[in-house]
Design a protein around this motif. Structure first.
Motif, short mmCIF file in Angstrom:
data_model
loop_
_atom_site.label_atom_id
_atom_site.label_comp_id
_atom_site.label_asym_id
_atom_site.label_seq_id
_atom_site.Cartn_x
_atom_site.Cartn_y
_atom_site.Cartn_z
N ARG A 131 2.89 12.47 -4.58
CA ARG A 131 2.24 11.41 -5.36
C ARG A 131 2.73 10.03 -4.89
N THR A 132 4.00 9.94 -4.53
CA THR A 132 4.52 8.67 -4.02
C THR A 132 3.80 8.27 -2.74
N ALA A 133 3.62 9.23 -1.85
CA ALA A 133 2.90 8.96 -0.61
C ALA A 133 1.46 8.56 -0.88
N TYR A 134 0.81 9.27 -1.77
CA TYR A 134 -0.61 9.03 -2.08
C TYR A 134 -0.82 7.62 -2.61
N PHE A 135 -0.11 7.26 -3.66
CA PHE A 135 -0.32 5.94 -4.26
C PHE A 135 0.30 4.83 -3.42
N GLY A 136 1.45 5.12 -2.82
CA GLY A 136 2.11 4.09 -2.03
C GLY A 136 1.28 3.65 -0.85
N LEU A 137 0.66 4.60 -0.17
CA LEU A 137 -0.17 4.24 0.98
C LEU A 137 -1.50 3.66 0.54
N LEU A 138 -2.22 4.37 -0.33
CA LEU A 138 -3.60 3.98 -0.64
C LEU A 138 -3.67 2.75 -1.53
N GLU A 139 -2.74 2.60 -2.48
CA GLU A 139 -2.81 1.48 -3.41
C GLU A 139 -1.99 0.27 -2.96
N VAL A 140 -0.85 0.51 -2.33
CA VAL A 140 -0.01 -0.60 -1.88
C VAL A 140 -0.30 -0.94 -0.42
N GLY A 141 -0.37 0.08 0.43
CA GLY A 141 -0.64 -0.16 1.85
C GLY A 141 -2.08 -0.52 2.16
N ARG A 271 2.22 -9.17 3.22
CA ARG A 271 2.56 -8.90 1.83
C ARG A 271 3.59 -7.76 1.79
N VAL A 272 4.71 -7.99 1.14
CA VAL A 272 5.76 -6.99 1.00
C VAL A 272 5.86 -6.63 -0.47
N GLN A 273 5.67 -5.36 -0.79
CA GLN A 273 5.61 -4.94 -2.19
C GLN A 273 6.45 -3.69 -2.41
N GLY A 274 7.30 -3.74 -3.42
CA GLY A 274 8.07 -2.57 -3.81
C GLY A 274 7.19 -1.55 -4.50
N LEU A 275 7.64 -0.30 -4.47
CA LEU A 275 6.81 0.81 -4.96
C LEU A 275 7.63 1.73 -5.85
N LEU A 276 7.15 1.94 -7.08
CA LEU A 276 7.67 2.98 -7.96
C LEU A 276 6.50 3.85 -8.38
N VAL A 277 6.59 5.12 -8.10
CA VAL A 277 5.47 6.02 -8.37
C VAL A 277 5.18 6.10 -9.87
N SER A 278 6.19 5.86 -10.71
CA SER A 278 5.99 5.92 -12.16
C SER A 278 4.96 4.91 -12.65
N ASP A 279 4.73 3.84 -11.87
CA ASP A 279 3.72 2.86 -12.26
C ASP A 279 2.33 3.46 -12.29
N PHE A 280 2.14 4.58 -11.61
CA PHE A 280 0.82 5.22 -11.52
C PHE A 280 0.75 6.49 -12.37
N ALA A 281 1.63 6.61 -13.36
CA ALA A 281 1.72 7.85 -14.14
C ALA A 281 0.39 8.23 -14.78
N SER A 282 -0.38 7.26 -15.20
CA SER A 282 -1.65 7.58 -15.85
C SER A 282 -2.66 8.19 -14.89
N GLY A 285 -2.85 12.90 -12.43
CA GLY A 285 -3.81 13.99 -12.34
C GLY A 285 -4.75 13.83 -11.15
N GLU A 286 -5.17 12.60 -10.90
CA GLU A 286 -6.03 12.32 -9.75
C GLU A 286 -5.34 12.70 -8.45
N ALA A 287 -4.09 12.26 -8.30
CA ALA A 287 -3.35 12.56 -7.07
C ALA A 287 -3.14 14.06 -6.91
N SER A 288 -2.75 14.71 -7.99
CA SER A 288 -2.47 16.15 -7.91
C SER A 288 -3.72 16.92 -7.52
#
Length: 338
Positions: A131-141, A271-282, A285-288
């Motif tokens: 999930r970290t990879a999924y959101f970190g790349l697609l939403e932040v990257g 743009r440099v942005q820190g990433l915490l996967v918990s920010d995408f907790a809602s 289910g999509e990522a899984s």
């Protein structure tokens, strides 16, 4: 089923942790309260972020006190249920303890489907790292077709998934990893376009110029240190940097002088942005759902490095800092026949 072994934090580490920081104690197997499950651990996750929980300092993950039972993601079998949601024999995943058994709130676990993937994959590609990879790349990257994506720690649990998702999005992917076996896995099995062995490469910037001749559009940083310094010199206009981890600094007792390379992000307006996967907790289910489909179809490969026995959990954790693992590092605590 009367004795439960649990690892506790024996002392706070100074610099790199060692085995003196851990103590294996015996306790009674807990009884589940109403709404809880007694779960026998099959697999235990060890992760780099746990090093931060050993410090006496505030962080995004609550620090452990000396004497606390260590905690982490587990996959386990329900042996006793005090909830209508699960039955004995069900496989679940959630946050448990470094122990043989744990009493877990039924509302805080999710089911494991062995038909989708081997249960231990639910601690890696189908768990928090995936999930970290999924959101970190697609939403932040925010990768776009034709972008060059560079991943540090590329052969780890997060980085290996990041690279494969980037390829699915039509990107050129370059990974940094710490052995020839790892770099071969990235290029031969996972489809990375190039991989750099940082342990045998003296000139990271020169290696990047060869592997990413058109510069870097997205950098997914799991490591920090000299690798990140080199990548910053190759950032393209409007580059995006997702800062997921800094394992090169986790054992530092003093904060290194810096940030040294911020001038390198001015001209490209990066743009440099820190990433915490918990920010995408809602949206977990999509990522899984998407990760599960990719794994089940064989489109997304994964690998786990398994250390046998709860008694060797500290060695498995320390091995993360030596780069022992390829893919996700897990501990096998028990087997179905036991």
């Amino acid at each position: 089923m009367t004795t439960n072994r649990e690892w506790v934090l024996a002392e706070r580490p100074a610099g790199e942790p060692d085995l003196d920081c851990f103590d294996l104690q015996e306790t009674e197997v807990p009884d589940p309260n109403p709404g809880e499950l007694l779960v026998r651990t099959r697999f235990l996750s060890v992760d780099p972020y746990m090093r931060g929980r050993m410090r006496d300092a505030e962080s995004y993950a609550e620090p452990w006190d000396v004497g606390d039972v260590l905690r982490g993601g587990i996959v386990g079998e329900v042996v006793e249920s005090a909830s209508d949601a699960y039955d004995a024999g069900d496989l679940v995943t959630g946050e448990g303890t470094w122990g043989d058994y744990a009493a877990l709130d039924a509302d805080e676990v999710t089911p494991v489907d062995p038909a989708v993937a081997d249960p231990k994959a639910y601690l890696g590609v189908l768990g928090m790292p995936g999930r970290t990879a999924y959101f970190g790349l697609l939403e932040v990257g925010e990768p776009k077709p034709g972008d060059t994506v560079v991943v540090s720690g590329a052969a780890g649990a997060v980085g290996s998934v990041v690279g494969q998702i980037a390829k699915r999005n039509g990107c050129r992917v370059v990974g940094f990893a710490g052995s020839d076996e790892k770099t071969s896995w990235l290029t031969d099995d996972l489809g990375f376009d190039a991989a750099i062995n940082y342990k045998t490469t003296d000139d990271y910037r020169g290696a990047l110029e060869s592997a990413a001749p058109d510069g870097v559009d997205v950098y997914f940083d799991n490591v920090g240190g000299p690798i990140t310094d080199a990548v910053f010199t190759r950032l393209n206009l409007d580059a995006r940097v997702a800062v997921c981890g800094q394992i090169a600094h986790y054992n530092d007792e003093e904060v290194p002088t810096g940030p040294r390379k911020l001038p390198q992000i001015i001209a490209p307006r990066a743009r440099v942005q820190g990433l915490l996967v918990s920010d995408f907790a809602s949206r977990f289910g999509e990522a899984s759902e998407r990760l599960g489909k990719w794994v089940a179809s064989g489109e997304l490969e994964h690998r786990e490095t398994v250390v046998e026995g709860l008694e060797n959990a500290p060695d498995a954790f320390l091995g993360l800092f030596a780069g022992d693992n390829i893919g996700k590092q897990v501990v096998r605590v028990s087997s179905p026949a036991e």
